[in-house]
Design an enzyme around this catalytic site. Structure first.
Site, PDB file in Angstrom:
ATOM      1  N   TYR A  92      -7.362  10.055  -2.677  1.00 40.44           N
ATOM      2  CA  TYR A  92      -8.696  10.513  -3.044  1.00 40.44           C
ATOM      3  C   TYR A  92      -9.519   9.377  -3.633  1.00 40.44           C
ATOM      4  CZ  TYR A  92     -12.150  13.829  -4.970  1.00 40.44           C
ATOM      5  OH  TYR A  92     -13.290  14.544  -5.253  1.00 40.44           O
ATOM      6  N   SER A 188      -0.641  11.916  -2.025  1.00 35.79           N
ATOM      7  CA  SER A 188      -1.701  12.613  -2.736  1.00 35.79           C
ATOM      8  C   SER A 188      -2.662  13.251  -1.730  1.00 35.79           C
ATOM      9  CB  SER A 188      -2.395  11.648  -3.701  1.00 35.79           C
ATOM     10  OG  SER A 188      -3.204  12.350  -4.615  1.00 35.79           O
ATOM     11  N   GLN A 189      -3.964  12.894  -1.765  1.00 39.25           N
ATOM     12  CA  GLN A 189      -4.850  13.433  -0.733  1.00 39.25           C
ATOM     13  C   GLN A 189      -4.305  13.148   0.656  1.00 39.25           C
ATOM     14  OE1 GLN A 189      -9.515  13.194  -0.263  1.00 39.25           O
ATOM     15  NE2 GLN A 189      -8.624  11.344   0.603  1.00 39.25           N
ATOM     16  N   ASP A 274       4.103  15.402 -12.971  1.00 42.23           N
ATOM     17  CA  ASP A 274       2.821  15.149 -12.303  1.00 42.23           C
ATOM     18  C   ASP A 274       1.788  16.178 -12.768  1.00 42.23           C
ATOM     19  OD1 ASP A 274       0.699  14.651 -10.600  1.00 42.23           O
ATOM     20  OD2 ASP A 274       1.920  14.551  -8.785  1.00 42.23           O
ATOM     21  N   HIS A 303       2.226  11.348 -11.267  1.00 42.62           N
ATOM     22  CA  HIS A 303       1.644  11.337  -9.919  1.00 42.62           C
ATOM     23  C   HIS A 303       2.036  10.099  -9.120  1.00 42.62           C
ATOM     24  CE1 HIS A 303      -0.857  12.939  -6.851  1.00 42.62           C
ATOM     25  NE2 HIS A 303      -1.723  11.935  -6.875  1.00 42.62           N
TER      26      HIS A 303
END
Length: 325
Positions: A92, A188-189, A274, A303
């Site tokens: 992101y 992640s994204q 996370d 994360h």
């Protein structure tokens, strides 16, 4: 940072009911059909990167609405015959960045296509692909999570998830790529986009979703105040009466619903501390995943997840799943 979510024993059993619109499959079939009215028209322009062991191509292909999406393609030199490929989606706020930062997959012998994220690439790694969609009717909280969130037809992630599916078609257009051995990968994204692409292009060979974002939105907004999920909560603080409409829109883009349709071998990663992508949101997608699967659990990580240790496991996984049959 502490373990704030469920204990691991409960996470392994956590399989919440999926909230899915009745026209989910029709919505995505129509979305991809509209995109495919435009020829993929993948262009691979040789780029002078200064690298000696890979050939680098500056790529453009037709994504959502035929809009041109940028990518890098790194092809390992001195390998005969078509090679397997890994399509990577980035985190992101990031863009495709510079090619020399993306050497891991090509060093392992894979063709590596790194997709730019439309409109992003101004937070930490640069990107070049614009998002020319008109401004959302209801406005947005700063960021991308609420851009067009009042209507699934106009929601930002409809566009970028379509780009992600078309990126698989783009890499398959290169003559040096083995079309039957293409994996999708991201953190992640990027992990959430990999789940979406793997479900929307069901003949991919493997899916890697490391600490995936874009999963189990409602729970995420209820148990973490970290961005990007906090963007949704902040939006709803101002637009109090839009709650159900917002989560109805998000149900079309939930990694849990994509996971239930993904059948390729899958590898997940999760950090039990996370607070950006909470463990229960990752396990919700993992436990609904329809194909053969495994998950790497990192108890004392946030994360960042397993980082280089996860990459080592991912390399083993890809070498196995993308090996010639």
């Amino acid at each position: 940072m502490v373990m704030f979510d469920m204990p691991l024993s409960e996470l392994r059993e956590y399989r919440p009911d999926r909230v899915e619109p009745s026209d989910f499959d029709e919505f995505w079939a129509r979305t991809l059909a509209e995109a495919r009215r435009h020829d993929i028209a993948a262009e691979f322009a040789a780029a002078d990167s200064g690298l000696r062991t890979v050939d680098v191509f500056d790529v453009r292909f037709a994504g959502w609405n035929g809009e041109r999406v940028a990518a890098w393609l790194l092809m390992p030199r001195h390998i005969d015959g078509p090679v397997p490929a890994v399509v990577e989606y980035v985190g992101y706020g990031s863009g495709r960045s510079l090619a020399h930062q993306r050497l891991f997959m090509s060093a392992a012998g894979f063709a590596h296509l790194v997709m730019d994220s439309r409109g992003q690439g101004s937070a930490w790694r640069p990107g070049v692909t614009p998002d020319p969609d008109p401004a959302p009717q209801t406005g947005q909280y700063p960021g991308f999570m609420t851009r067009g969130i009042d209507d699934p037809e106009r929601y930002y992630y409809r566009r970028i998830m379509t780009d992600a599916a078309r990126a698989v078609e783009a890499v398959r257009a290169h003559p040096g790529v083995d079309r039957q051995r293409v994996a999708v990968y991201g953190r992640s994204q990027g992990g959430g986009l990999a789940l979406a692409a793997g479900a929307l292009v069901p003949d991919v060979a493997a899916i890697v979703a490391d600490v995936p974002f874009l999963c189990h939105y409602r729970r995420a907004t209820e148990i973490t105040d970290k961005t990007p999920y906090a963007e949704i909560a902040q939006y709803l603080k101002a637009r109090r009466t839009d709650l159900e409409r917002v989560f109805e829109t998000l149900s079309y883009f939930d990694g849990v619903n994509f996971a239930a349709r993904a059948t390729a071998p899958g590898q997940f990663g999760v950090g039990l501390m996370d607070d950006v992508c909470p463990p229960s949101t990752v396990f919700a997608a993992y436990n609904h995943y329809a194909g053969p699967k495994d998950i790497c659990v990192w108890p004392y990580n946030g994360h960042e997840g397993g980082e280089v240790f996860q990459e080592s496991d991912t390399l083993t996984f890809l070498n196995e799943t993308l090996a010639p049959r």
